[in-house]
Write a protein that holds these residues in place. Structure first.
Motif, PDB file in Angstrom:
ATOM      1  N   GLU A  84      19.199 -10.752   1.012  1.00 31.63           N
ATOM      2  CA  GLU A  84      17.837 -10.768   1.224  1.00 31.63           C
ATOM      3  C   GLU A  84      16.060 -10.583   1.612  1.00 31.63           C
ATOM      4  O   GLU A  84      15.416  -9.792   0.964  1.00 31.63           O
ATOM      5  CB  GLU A  84      17.188 -12.511   0.380  1.00 31.63           C
ATOM      6  CG  GLU A  84      16.657 -12.353  -0.547  1.00 31.63           C
ATOM      7  CD  GLU A  84      16.428 -11.960  -1.493  1.00 31.63           C
ATOM      8  OE1 GLU A  84      15.319 -12.167  -2.523  1.00 31.63           O
ATOM      9  OE2 GLU A  84      17.535 -11.171  -2.085  1.00 31.63           O
ATOM     10  N   ALA A  85      16.445 -10.828   2.957  1.00 31.99           N
ATOM     11  CA  ALA A  85      15.352 -10.687   3.968  1.00 31.99           C
ATOM     12  C   ALA A  85      13.939  -9.107   3.372  1.00 31.99           C
ATOM     13  O   ALA A  85      13.465  -8.417   3.457  1.00 31.99           O
ATOM     14  CB  ALA A  85      15.165 -11.422   5.086  1.00 31.99           C
ATOM     15  N   PRO A  86      16.020  -8.711   4.081  1.00 35.06           N
ATOM     16  CA  PRO A  86      14.984  -7.222   3.957  1.00 35.06           C
ATOM     17  C   PRO A  86      14.947  -5.727   3.085  1.00 35.06           C
ATOM     18  O   PRO A  86      13.947  -4.777   2.565  1.00 35.06           O
ATOM     19  CB  PRO A  86      16.404  -6.109   4.567  1.00 35.06           C
ATOM     20  CG  PRO A  86      17.585  -6.934   4.692  1.00 35.06           C
ATOM     21  CD  PRO A  86      17.056  -8.385   4.596  1.00 35.06           C
ATOM     22  N   ARG A  87      15.488  -7.058   1.768  1.00 28.68           N
ATOM     23  CA  ARG A  87      15.382  -6.667  -0.213  1.00 28.68           C
ATOM     24  C   ARG A  87      13.408  -6.724  -0.234  1.00 28.68           C
ATOM     25  O   ARG A  87      12.374  -5.826  -0.616  1.00 28.68           O
ATOM     26  CB  ARG A  87      15.977  -7.343  -0.722  1.00 28.68           C
ATOM     27  CG  ARG A  87      16.951  -6.035  -0.832  1.00 28.68           C
ATOM     28  CD  ARG A  87      18.088  -6.521  -1.420  1.00 28.68           C
ATOM     29  NE  ARG A  87      19.520  -6.525  -1.338  1.00 28.68           N
ATOM     30  CZ  ARG A  87      20.312  -7.282  -1.743  1.00 28.68           C
ATOM     31  NH1 ARG A  87      20.113  -8.188  -2.404  1.00 28.68           N
ATOM     32  NH2 ARG A  87      21.858  -6.726  -1.630  1.00 28.68           N
ATOM     33  N   ILE A  88      13.238  -7.968   0.622  1.00 33.09           N
ATOM     34  CA  ILE A  88      12.070  -8.277   0.107  1.00 33.09           C
ATOM     35  C   ILE A  88      11.467  -7.267   0.800  1.00 33.09           C
ATOM     36  O   ILE A  88       9.565  -7.158   0.550  1.00 33.09           O
ATOM     37  CB  ILE A  88      11.504  -9.861   0.365  1.00 33.09           C
ATOM     38  CG1 ILE A  88      12.072 -10.798  -0.545  1.00 33.09           C
ATOM     39  CG2 ILE A  88      10.205 -10.352   0.158  1.00 33.09           C
ATOM     40  CD1 ILE A  88      12.206 -12.114   0.294  1.00 33.09           C
ATOM     41  N   VAL A  89      10.947  -6.612   2.431  1.00 32.93           N
ATOM     42  CA  VAL A  89      10.024  -6.489   3.159  1.00 32.93           C
ATOM     43  C   VAL A  89      10.180  -5.086   2.312  1.00 32.93           C
ATOM     44  O   VAL A  89       9.566  -4.574   2.813  1.00 32.93           O
ATOM     45  CB  VAL A  89      10.016  -6.948   4.674  1.00 32.93           C
ATOM     46  CG1 VAL A  89      10.297  -6.079   5.179  1.00 32.93           C
ATOM     47  CG2 VAL A  89      10.378  -7.602   4.369  1.00 32.93           C
ATOM     48  N   GLU A 151      20.185   0.090   9.380  1.00 29.50           N
ATOM     49  CA  GLU A 151      18.549  -0.645  11.302  1.00 29.50           C
ATOM     50  C   GLU A 151      17.590  -0.519  10.167  1.00 29.50           C
ATOM     51  O   GLU A 151      17.285  -0.813  11.195  1.00 29.50           O
ATOM     52  CB  GLU A 151      18.561   1.271  11.836  1.00 29.50           C
ATOM     53  CG  GLU A 151      20.604   0.610  12.241  1.00 29.50           C
ATOM     54  CD  GLU A 151      19.925   0.009  13.072  1.00 29.50           C
ATOM     55  OE1 GLU A 151      19.326  -0.341  13.834  1.00 29.50           O
ATOM     56  OE2 GLU A 151      21.798  -0.403  13.929  1.00 29.50           O
ATOM     57  N   ASP A 152      17.226   0.093   9.511  1.00 30.94           N
ATOM     58  CA  ASP A 152      16.105  -0.090   9.036  1.00 30.94           C
ATOM     59  C   ASP A 152      15.968  -1.579   8.305  1.00 30.94           C
ATOM     60  O   ASP A 152      14.972  -1.902   8.118  1.00 30.94           O
ATOM     61  CB  ASP A 152      15.886   1.310   7.713  1.00 30.94           C
ATOM     62  CG  ASP A 152      16.532   0.586   6.630  1.00 30.94           C
ATOM     63  OD1 ASP A 152      18.030   0.412   6.480  1.00 30.94           O
ATOM     64  OD2 ASP A 152      16.242   1.394   5.148  1.00 30.94           O
ATOM     65  N   GLY A 153      16.474  -2.372   8.296  1.00 28.54           N
ATOM     66  CA  GLY A 153      16.829  -3.801   7.211  1.00 28.54           C
ATOM     67  C   GLY A 153      16.915  -4.792   8.753  1.00 28.54           C
ATOM     68  O   GLY A 153      16.485  -5.911   8.368  1.00 28.54           O
ATOM     69  N   LYS A 154      17.304  -4.265  10.129  1.00 24.58           N
ATOM     70  CA  LYS A 154      17.500  -5.770  11.168  1.00 24.58           C
ATOM     71  C   LYS A 154      16.411  -5.917  11.299  1.00 24.58           C
ATOM     72  O   LYS A 154      16.585  -7.192  11.594  1.00 24.58           O
ATOM     73  CB  LYS A 154      17.722  -4.573  12.464  1.00 24.58           C
ATOM     74  CG  LYS A 154      19.684  -4.230  11.860  1.00 24.58           C
ATOM     75  CD  LYS A 154      20.345  -3.749  13.375  1.00 24.58           C
ATOM     76  CE  LYS A 154      22.139  -3.498  12.904  1.00 24.58           C
ATOM     77  NZ  LYS A 154      22.483  -2.752  13.253  1.00 24.58           N
ATOM     78  N   GLU A 155      15.691  -5.232  11.385  1.00 30.08           N
ATOM     79  CA  GLU A 155      14.093  -6.216  12.122  1.00 30.08           C
ATOM     80  C   GLU A 155      13.641  -7.384  11.256  1.00 30.08           C
ATOM     81  O   GLU A 155      13.697  -8.509  11.493  1.00 30.08           O
ATOM     82  CB  GLU A 155      12.949  -5.474  12.524  1.00 30.08           C
ATOM     83  CG  GLU A 155      11.787  -5.648  12.893  1.00 30.08           C
ATOM     84  CD  GLU A 155      10.386  -4.639  12.982  1.00 30.08           C
ATOM     85  OE1 GLU A 155       9.434  -5.217  13.037  1.00 30.08           O
ATOM     86  OE2 GLU A 155      10.943  -4.131  13.101  1.00 30.08           O
ATOM     87  N   ALA A 156      13.737  -7.012   9.736  1.00 34.66           N
ATOM     88  CA  ALA A 156      13.260  -8.208   9.025  1.00 34.66           C
ATOM     89  C   ALA A 156      14.508  -9.041   8.711  1.00 34.66           C
ATOM     90  O   ALA A 156      13.826 -10.524   8.468  1.00 34.66           O
ATOM     91  CB  ALA A 156      13.148  -7.485   7.256  1.00 34.66           C
TER      92      ALA A 156
END
Length: 303
Positions: A84-89, A151-156
């Motif tokens: 959910e976090a990377p979807r928000i960001v 990879e693009d969502g791992k930080e979030a």
């Protein structure tokens, strides 16, 4: 379909009741058919007298808190699922179109516009508010999922995980971990941040070696219906070496229905099927295991 073939969409039958009551340590009643009352009644009829209702986004977390406030047999956890976090960001960095799977794949919401870090902070603030409620016993499911998030969502995802750890510690609540294809990173973040006093690896997915690491740290390991799957020897090996006082059972319903009902809808009333499979792996009496599971879950979630 032959006349005598089982209906793969039908709910499995009620199993033989457990003689010693247990808790379903992780379920999603809001994703199951029927009412909460019906689900709790079926579960209680076979000895599953308590359930932990788990939130995965803001809407689901609010629902979990409200439901736990309304029913004595329900305790809540609240969180933003790792996906959910990377979807928000980022909006939708790949993953919402995939079906749910092991570890409770989270795909209720469709694509959305990116919200950036500020939107994630706002969502985390709401989780923080909910975590303070007395009927909310845990913060989760949170963690890392490298299966669905690229990879693009791992930080979030990692930023959200660290924030959830802080929220759990500040409120004295249990941390509920979702760990999919991310064992080393989950353990790393827990070590870096310092885990809360009570930490549960939901739908434990590691091997025996990881179970020994978790045991040394005092982490609870919750086993779901996939411990019955033919290709899940690693889970049975882990269960065999996990300290009995750190073992929990869950459904992760409606996902991960145990054999022989794999592929059909899961629900808390099917916990006895998994308990009996776990007792066979441990080589102990069903009642002895159920006694431990009931006490462990109450201790793990502080109820």
């Amino acid at each position: 379909m032959p006349a005598n073939a089982p209906d793969k969409t039908a709910a499995p039958p009620l199993p033989e009741p457990l003689r010693v009551p247990v808790a379903d340590s992780h379920t999603h009643l809001d994703m199951q058919s029927g009412t909460v009352e019906e689900a709790l009644a079926r579960a209680a009829s076979v000895g599953v007298t308590t359930v932990v209702q788990v939130g995965c986004d803001l809407k689901g977390s609010r629902w979990a808190a409200d439901t736990a406030a309304a029913y004595d047999a329900v305790h809540a956890t609240v969180a933003l699922h790792p996906n959910e976090a990377p979807r928000i960001v980022l909006g939708d960095p790949g993953g919402t179109s995939q079906p749910p799977g092991a570890g409770g794949g989270w795909s209720r919401q469709g694509a959305r516009q990116p919200g950036g870090d500020a939107a994630l902070d706002e969502a985390l603030a709401e989780i923080d508010r909910l975590a303070a409620l007395p009927q909310v016993k845990g913060v989760g499911e949170t963690g890392l999922d490298h299966f669905r998030t690229g990879e693009d969502g791992k930080e979030a995802q990692e930023r959200s995980f660290r924030a959830h750890i802080e929220i759990a510690k500040r409120h004295g609540k249990t941390l509920v971990i979702h760990d999919r294809d991310a064992h080393a990173d989950v353990l790393r973040v827990l070590k870096e941040e310092g885990a809360p006093e009570r930490t549960v690896f939901h739908c434990y997915s590691g091997d025996a070696e990881m179970a020994e690491i978790c045991a040394a740290a005092g982490y609870y390991m919750s086993f779901a219906g996939n411990v019955t799957f033919k290709n899940a020897q690693n889970l049975r090996d882990a269960l065999a070496v996990a300290p009995l006082e750190l073992v929990l059972v869950e459904t992760d319903a409606p996902f991960l229905t145990p054999v022989p009902y794999r592929g059909r809808p899961n629900a808390p009333y099917l916990v006895p099927v998994t308990v009996r499979a776990m007792a066979a792996v441990r080589g102990i009496d069903e009642d002895a295991l159920a006694t431990a599971l009931g006490a462990n879950t109450a201790r793990a979630f502080g109820y």
